[in-house]
Motif scaffolding. Structure first.
Motif, mmCIF file in Angstrom:
data_model
loop_
_atom_site.group_PDB
_atom_site.id
_atom_site.type_symbol
_atom_site.label_atom_id
_atom_site.label_comp_id
_atom_site.label_asym_id
_atom_site.label_seq_id
_atom_site.Cartn_x
_atom_site.Cartn_y
_atom_site.Cartn_z
ATOM 1 N N ASP A 80 0.974 -1.416 -0.042
ATOM 2 C CA ASP A 80 0.034 0.086 0.019
ATOM 3 C C ASP A 80 0.903 1.463 0.041
ATOM 4 O OD1 ASP A 80 -2.255 1.611 0.019
ATOM 5 O OD2 ASP A 80 -2.692 1.254 2.026
ATOM 6 N N PHE A 81 1.456 1.521 -1.070
ATOM 7 C CA PHE A 81 2.379 2.611 -1.309
ATOM 8 C C PHE A 81 2.321 2.993 -2.987
ATOM 9 C CE2 PHE A 81 4.282 1.050 2.818
ATOM 10 C CZ PHE A 81 4.528 2.352 3.468
ATOM 11 N N PRO A 82 2.737 4.276 -3.017
ATOM 12 C CA PRO A 82 2.802 4.531 -4.716
ATOM 13 C C PRO A 82 3.973 3.993 -5.384
ATOM 14 C CG PRO A 82 3.335 6.433 -3.044
ATOM 15 C CD PRO A 82 2.812 5.323 -1.887
ATOM 16 N N ASP A 83 4.976 3.729 -4.553
ATOM 17 C CA ASP A 83 6.460 3.397 -5.202
ATOM 18 C C ASP A 83 7.182 2.844 -4.038
ATOM 19 O OD1 ASP A 83 7.670 5.702 -3.846
ATOM 20 O OD2 ASP A 83 6.673 7.075 -5.394
ATOM 21 N N TYR A 84 8.357 2.447 -4.420
ATOM 22 C CA TYR A 84 9.267 1.916 -3.342
ATOM 23 C C TYR A 84 10.498 3.030 -3.083
ATOM 24 C CZ TYR A 84 7.211 -2.600 -4.618
ATOM 25 O OH TYR A 84 6.126 -3.591 -4.613
ATOM 26 N N LYS A 85 9.986 4.013 -2.728
ATOM 27 C CA LYS A 85 11.062 5.013 -2.574
ATOM 28 C C LYS A 85 11.127 4.929 -1.207
ATOM 29 C CE LYS A 85 10.132 8.407 -6.347
ATOM 30 N NZ LYS A 85 10.033 9.690 -6.808
ATOM 31 N N LYS A 86 10.274 4.455 -0.331
ATOM 32 C CA LYS A 86 10.346 4.599 1.098
ATOM 33 C C LYS A 86 10.938 3.256 1.684
ATOM 34 C CE LYS A 86 6.767 8.099 2.041
ATOM 35 N NZ LYS A 86 5.566 8.477 2.679
ATOM 36 N N VAL A 87 11.597 3.461 2.708
ATOM 37 C CA VAL A 87 12.211 2.166 3.362
ATOM 38 C C VAL A 87 11.278 1.145 3.782
ATOM 39 C CG1 VAL A 87 13.730 1.080 5.078
ATOM 40 C CG2 VAL A 87 14.223 3.329 4.046
ATOM 41 N N ALA A 88 9.937 1.549 4.258
ATOM 42 C CA ALA A 88 8.975 0.650 4.727
ATOM 43 C C ALA A 88 8.336 0.077 3.511
ATOM 44 C CB ALA A 88 7.686 1.578 5.191
ATOM 45 N N ALA A 89 8.256 0.530 2.510
ATOM 46 C CA ALA A 89 7.783 -0.029 1.206
ATOM 47 C C ALA A 89 8.833 -1.227 0.618
ATOM 48 C CB ALA A 89 7.492 1.020 0.187
ATOM 49 N N GLN A 90 9.928 -0.848 0.767
ATOM 50 C CA GLN A 90 10.944 -1.709 0.319
ATOM 51 C C GLN A 90 11.196 -2.983 1.129
ATOM 52 O OE1 GLN A 90 14.660 0.515 -0.034
ATOM 53 N NE2 GLN A 90 13.845 2.306 -0.945
ATOM 54 N N ARG A 91 10.866 -2.597 2.499
ATOM 55 C CA ARG A 91 10.929 -3.735 3.375
ATOM 56 C C ARG A 91 9.678 -4.946 3.181
ATOM 57 N NH1 ARG A 91 10.456 -1.063 7.697
ATOM 58 N NH2 ARG A 91 8.204 -1.409 7.929
ATOM 59 N N LEU A 92 8.626 -4.256 2.841
ATOM 60 C CA LEU A 92 7.255 -5.110 2.557
ATOM 61 C C LEU A 92 7.655 -5.846 1.385
ATOM 62 C CD1 LEU A 92 4.458 -2.499 3.370
ATOM 63 C CD2 LEU A 92 5.134 -4.494 4.926
ATOM 64 N N ARG A 93 8.334 -5.045 0.214
ATOM 65 C CA ARG A 93 8.533 -5.797 -1.071
ATOM 66 C C ARG A 93 9.449 -7.252 -0.776
ATOM 67 N NH1 ARG A 93 12.398 -2.489 -4.035
ATOM 68 N NH2 ARG A 93 13.771 -3.386 -2.514
ATOM 69 N N ASP A 94 10.590 -6.750 -0.157
ATOM 70 C CA ASP A 94 11.451 -7.961 0.259
ATOM 71 C C ASP A 94 10.925 -9.114 1.048
ATOM 72 O OD1 ASP A 94 13.154 -6.252 -1.047
ATOM 73 O OD2 ASP A 94 14.436 -5.592 0.600
ATOM 74 N N GLU A 95 10.065 -8.707 2.029
ATOM 75 C CA GLU A 95 9.375 -9.834 2.823
ATOM 76 C C GLU A 95 8.627 -10.649 1.915
ATOM 77 O OE1 GLU A 95 7.560 -7.754 5.952
ATOM 78 O OE2 GLU A 95 9.462 -7.429 7.181
ATOM 79 N N ALA A 96 7.723 -9.923 1.129
ATOM 80 C CA ALA A 96 6.932 -10.684 0.141
ATOM 81 C C ALA A 96 7.908 -11.749 -0.705
ATOM 82 C CB ALA A 96 6.091 -9.655 -0.815
ATOM 83 N N TYR A 97 8.808 -11.176 -1.315
ATOM 84 C CA TYR A 97 9.879 -12.137 -2.094
ATOM 85 C C TYR A 97 10.246 -13.189 -1.257
ATOM 86 C CZ TYR A 97 10.188 -8.983 -5.869
ATOM 87 O OH TYR A 97 9.916 -8.061 -7.070
ATOM 88 N N GLU A 98 10.693 -13.130 -0.075
ATOM 89 C CA GLU A 98 11.021 -14.065 0.860
ATOM 90 C C GLU A 98 9.995 -15.096 1.265
ATOM 91 O OE1 GLU A 98 12.749 -12.197 4.245
ATOM 92 O OE2 GLU A 98 14.594 -11.168 3.354
#
Length: 287
Positions: A80-98
């Motif tokens: 639930d972010f507009p892009d992956y610029k924020k660290v929180a969005a990047q963390r959620l993305r990486d957790e999803a991949y894992e």
């Protein structure tokens, strides 16, 4: 006299996970065969097979669209972010991949929902993908009788064949453009004609086609609104060219597997000319 090739029985495996399918080392897929030929080579193929790459962002939309259209594939996680610029969005993305999930930004989730809706509303593709009207991602295994190489394929979708009807093997792909000229180039550049010929060999080896020649249909869909859908069946010369590429790659694979030597491009110095258009381009730029 040529020695007889031992042919292992063909096999259909239902319920095999995508990870287990791709991890199989006793057989080769269409993707692997294409990687053996230029611009690839056996050495690069073997390295990539032994060192799987991390998930690539450019494939996320395609994977999510496959899930919605076919009902098979990895689940996705909405970020639930507009892009992956924020660290929180990047963390959620990486957790999803894992966790084995496909991460999708909110706007990307809306996009794949619209893409799936466009497929369902298409007068031909919609009925073709009727949920109870076929089987998604069956794993097919067979042995090439000429080389003894064990082969595998995983058709996106195979509608149930009606009695005395023609078997249709369906492959769903997303693309930047789906006009005929763009698709003709994409088919050749990515070796989709070889994929079609290979999959047709597989269904025929397993006897799934009945008395009629099976068909291979690509369902291409644009990744930009209005998410146009274009169904394509390749002509005989295209399939023949693809089959010839497959035969070359199978012989290369068989030889490499036999000798244990996975060669690169050339052990000698290559005499390399410039592309045929280079001289003309220089004259135009510096005239």
């Amino acid at each position: 006299m040529t020695a007889a090739v031992e042919v292992e029985a063909p096999q259909i495996i239902d319920g095999l996970s995508a990870d287990d399918y791709h991890a199989d080392r006793t057989s080769i897929s269409s993707t692997g065969l294409r990687a053996l030929l230029a611009p690839g080579c056996p050495a690069q193929f073997k390295y990539d097979r032994d060192n799987p790459q991390a998930p690539k962002r450019e494939f996320d939309l395609g994977h999510a669209a496959h899930k919605l259209v076919l009902g098979e594939g990895p689940d996705f996680e909405i970020i639930d972010f507009p892009d992956y610029k924020k660290v929180a969005a990047q963390r959620l993305r990486d957790e999803a991949y894992e966790a084995g999930l496909v991460p999708l930004l909110t706007k990307e989730h809306d996009m794949v929902q619209a893409m799936a809706a466009a497929v369902r509303q298409h007068p031909v593709a919609g009925p073709l993908f009727t949920p109870d009207g076929g089987v998604a991602e069956q794993s097919l295994f067979w042995t090439d009788p000429r080389t003894g190489v064990r082969c595998r394929c995983r058709p996106d979708w195979m509608p149930h064949r009606q009695e005395n009807g023609r078997l249709v093997v369906v492959d769903y792909k997303t693309a930047k453009a789906v006009d005929p000229a763009a698709l003709a180039k994409a088919v050749y550049d990515h070796g989709y004609h070889a994929q079609a010929a290979f999959y047709l060999d597989g269904v025929k080896a397993l006897g799934l086609h009945g008395d009629q020649e099976p068909a291979f249909v690509f369902v291409f869909q644009s990744k930009t609104a209005p998410y146009l859908v274009h169904l394509v069946e390749l002509d005989f010369p295209a399939l023949a060219l693809g089959a010839a590429r497959n035969e070359r790659a199978l012989r290369i694979y068989a030889e490499c597997a036999r000798t244990g030597v996975w060669h690169g491009f050339n052990d000698r110095i290559t005499y390399l000319p410039l592309p045929p258009w280079a001289e003309k381009k220089d004259h135009e730029e510096y005239a």
